[in-house]
Write a protein that holds these residues in place. Sequence first.
Motif, PDB file in Angstrom:
ATOM      1  N   LEU A   1     -13.414   2.989  13.826  1.00  0.00           N
ATOM      2  CA  LEU A   1     -12.196   3.789  13.630  1.00  0.00           C
ATOM      3  C   LEU A   1     -11.112   2.971  12.914  1.00  0.00           C
ATOM      4  O   LEU A   1     -10.441   3.456  11.989  1.00  0.00           O
ATOM      5  N   MET A   2     -10.946   1.722  13.337  1.00  0.00           N
ATOM      6  CA  MET A   2      -9.940   0.861  12.686  1.00  0.00           C
ATOM      7  C   MET A   2     -10.258   0.669  11.210  1.00  0.00           C
ATOM      8  O   MET A   2      -9.396   0.808  10.339  1.00  0.00           O
ATOM      9  N   LEU A   3     -11.547   0.346  10.956  1.00  0.00           N
ATOM     10  CA  LEU A   3     -11.946   0.102   9.586  1.00  0.00           C
ATOM     11  C   LEU A   3     -11.863   1.371   8.749  1.00  0.00           C
ATOM     12  O   LEU A   3     -11.342   1.357   7.623  1.00  0.00           O
ATOM     13  N   GLY A   4     -12.332   2.479   9.300  1.00  0.00           N
ATOM     14  CA  GLY A   4     -12.333   3.737   8.557  1.00  0.00           C
ATOM     15  C   GLY A   4     -10.920   4.207   8.233  1.00  0.00           C
ATOM     16  O   GLY A   4     -10.627   4.645   7.102  1.00  0.00           O
ATOM     17  N   LEU A   5     -10.020   4.089   9.199  1.00  0.00           N
ATOM     18  CA  LEU A   5      -8.650   4.534   8.978  1.00  0.00           C
ATOM     19  C   LEU A   5      -7.966   3.636   7.936  1.00  0.00           C
ATOM     20  O   LEU A   5      -7.235   4.126   7.053  1.00  0.00           O
ATOM     21  N   SER A   6      -8.197   2.348   8.013  1.00  0.00           N
ATOM     22  CA  SER A   6      -7.596   1.430   7.050  1.00  0.00           C
ATOM     23  C   SER A   6      -8.094   1.694   5.645  1.00  0.00           C
ATOM     24  O   SER A   6      -7.320   1.707   4.675  1.00  0.00           O
ATOM     25  N   VAL A   7      -9.428   1.897   5.512  1.00  0.00           N
ATOM     26  CA  VAL A   7      -9.995   2.175   4.189  1.00  0.00           C
ATOM     27  C   VAL A   7      -9.459   3.488   3.640  1.00  0.00           C
ATOM     28  O   VAL A   7      -9.143   3.613   2.449  1.00  0.00           O
ATOM     29  N   THR A   8      -9.359   4.485   4.511  1.00  0.00           N
ATOM     30  CA  THR A   8      -8.848   5.787   4.074  1.00  0.00           C
ATOM     31  C   THR A   8      -7.416   5.661   3.545  1.00  0.00           C
ATOM     32  O   THR A   8      -7.061   6.196   2.487  1.00  0.00           O
ATOM     33  N   LEU A   9      -6.543   4.952   4.276  1.00  0.00           N
ATOM     34  CA  LEU A   9      -5.163   4.759   3.827  1.00  0.00           C
ATOM     35  C   LEU A   9      -5.104   3.967   2.521  1.00  0.00           C
ATOM     36  O   LEU A   9      -4.308   4.261   1.627  1.00  0.00           O
ATOM     37  N   TYR A  10      -5.984   2.974   2.407  1.00  0.00           N
ATOM     38  CA  TYR A  10      -6.004   2.167   1.189  1.00  0.00           C
ATOM     39  C   TYR A  10      -6.348   3.024  -0.021  1.00  0.00           C
ATOM     40  O   TYR A  10      -5.712   2.920  -1.081  1.00  0.00           O
ATOM     41  N   VAL A  11      -7.377   3.902   0.161  1.00  0.00           N
ATOM     42  CA  VAL A  11      -7.788   4.768  -0.951  1.00  0.00           C
ATOM     43  C   VAL A  11      -6.657   5.732  -1.331  1.00  0.00           C
ATOM     44  O   VAL A  11      -6.379   5.954  -2.516  1.00  0.00           O
ATOM     45  N   ILE A  12      -5.988   6.282  -0.329  1.00  0.00           N
ATOM     46  CA  ILE A  12      -4.901   7.229  -0.604  1.00  0.00           C
ATOM     47  C   ILE A  12      -3.760   6.531  -1.358  1.00  0.00           C
ATOM     48  O   ILE A  12      -3.255   7.029  -2.377  1.00  0.00           O
ATOM     49  N   PHE A  13      -3.320   5.375  -0.898  1.00  0.00           N
ATOM     50  CA  PHE A  13      -2.214   4.658  -1.545  1.00  0.00           C
ATOM     51  C   PHE A  13      -2.592   4.174  -2.940  1.00  0.00           C
ATOM     52  O   PHE A  13      -1.766   4.134  -3.858  1.00  0.00           O
TER      53      PHE A  13
ATOM     54  N   ALA B   1       1.773  -2.204   5.252  1.00  0.00           N
ATOM     55  CA  ALA B   1       2.249  -2.071   6.632  1.00  0.00           C
ATOM     56  C   ALA B   1       1.570  -0.896   7.331  1.00  0.00           C
ATOM     57  O   ALA B   1       1.182  -0.991   8.501  1.00  0.00           O
ATOM     58  N   ALA B   2       1.405   0.217   6.590  1.00  0.00           N
ATOM     59  CA  ALA B   2       0.734   1.392   7.180  1.00  0.00           C
ATOM     60  C   ALA B   2      -0.740   1.100   7.459  1.00  0.00           C
ATOM     61  O   ALA B   2      -1.287   1.516   8.490  1.00  0.00           O
ATOM     62  N   ILE B   3      -1.377   0.387   6.501  1.00  0.00           N
ATOM     63  CA  ILE B   3      -2.795   0.063   6.685  1.00  0.00           C
ATOM     64  C   ILE B   3      -2.989  -0.834   7.912  1.00  0.00           C
ATOM     65  O   ILE B   3      -3.915  -0.639   8.716  1.00  0.00           O
TER      66      ILE B   3
END
Length: 375
Positions: free
Chosen positions: A357-369, A322-324
């Motif tokens: 920005l959309m892709l980068g933010l999503s990838v960043t959240l995915y890596v963190i989770f 949901a966050a991603i």
Amino acid sequence: MPRRRLPLPSMGRRGMAPSRNLAQDGAIPAVPMSRGSSLIDSGVYEDGHRVVSPTDLVSTVAALREREGRVAWMGLYRPAEEELNSLAAEFDLHELAVEDAVLAHQRPKLERYGSTLFVVLRAARYVDESEKVEFGELHLFIGADFLLTVRHAESPSLAEVRKRMEADPDLLRLGTEAILYAILDAVVDGYGPVLKGLENDIDEIETQVFTGDPTVSRRIYELSQEVVDFQRAVTPLTAILTGLTGGFQKYRVDEELQRYLRDVADHVTVAVERIENYRSQLRDILTVNATLVGQRQNEEMQAMTEASFAQSEEVKKISSWAAILFAPSLIGGIYGMNFTHMPELQWTYGYPLALLLMLGLSVTLYVIFKRRGWL
């Protein structure tokens, strides 16, 4: 054949206290059994044979007094206090023993009151339909020439005992002590089916315990109470028989009767040991059941914990995705507001930058989770 006595004080007629004659005094009205008398059966015996079968107490006493050497055996069922008091006057029964016989609810015991022996017995029978043990109380007054039984319950039935004794004149010829033996023997023999029934119940309970039956705890408790009640009925017989056998030599009890009483004592000892074993088994079963219940509760708690943990993991995954998905939606939402003055709207690289920005933010959240184990 000379008669010999159980360990009672001398009970010959010359040694007895003067007694009233019921028929003469009218102390007990002649009430036939058909008109509500508490008299169940009465017999007067001579030389081991029944010679008279009176239908009321007055006739019984009159027939007993007719000839020397006769013995009267009277069986009463829930007699009135007045009736027992009249018999007490005739046969010199002690008032404390009479009171016990009237009130009932006594523990098994043996008491000597002058020339009379007073015995309380607790009979038992196993009821298959309800899987319960029923108890009956029996009071006996034994004198030199009479034996009076007082029952307050349907059991024990003494009809078979009387029939057995009348079929064996040699045994009945020994007098009231032989009748006492026969009644003791019948009561103790009645414990056999009870022991078997309790043993079957314990076997069933063991099966219930290991199959996880939730009602078994209550059944263990109820059966334990029955075993305790049964033990209270049986254990005092040891002291009663010890008191009887202790006077064998003093009162020159017939050797054959001594063997009979010792046999009854052996059966009582076996019954007491088995009852104690049942109590031990039930204690062990109760402990095992408590352990198994505790284990099942721990397993249930563990299963609930595991389910909660699994649910938490699913919530983490859902929250992570949901966050991603929320990050691109946020950026897309900003650019979808359609304001006139938005610098990025006129910028050549605005659209590619928004996608990055959309892709980068999503990838960043995915890596963190993913690193935290949420995905």
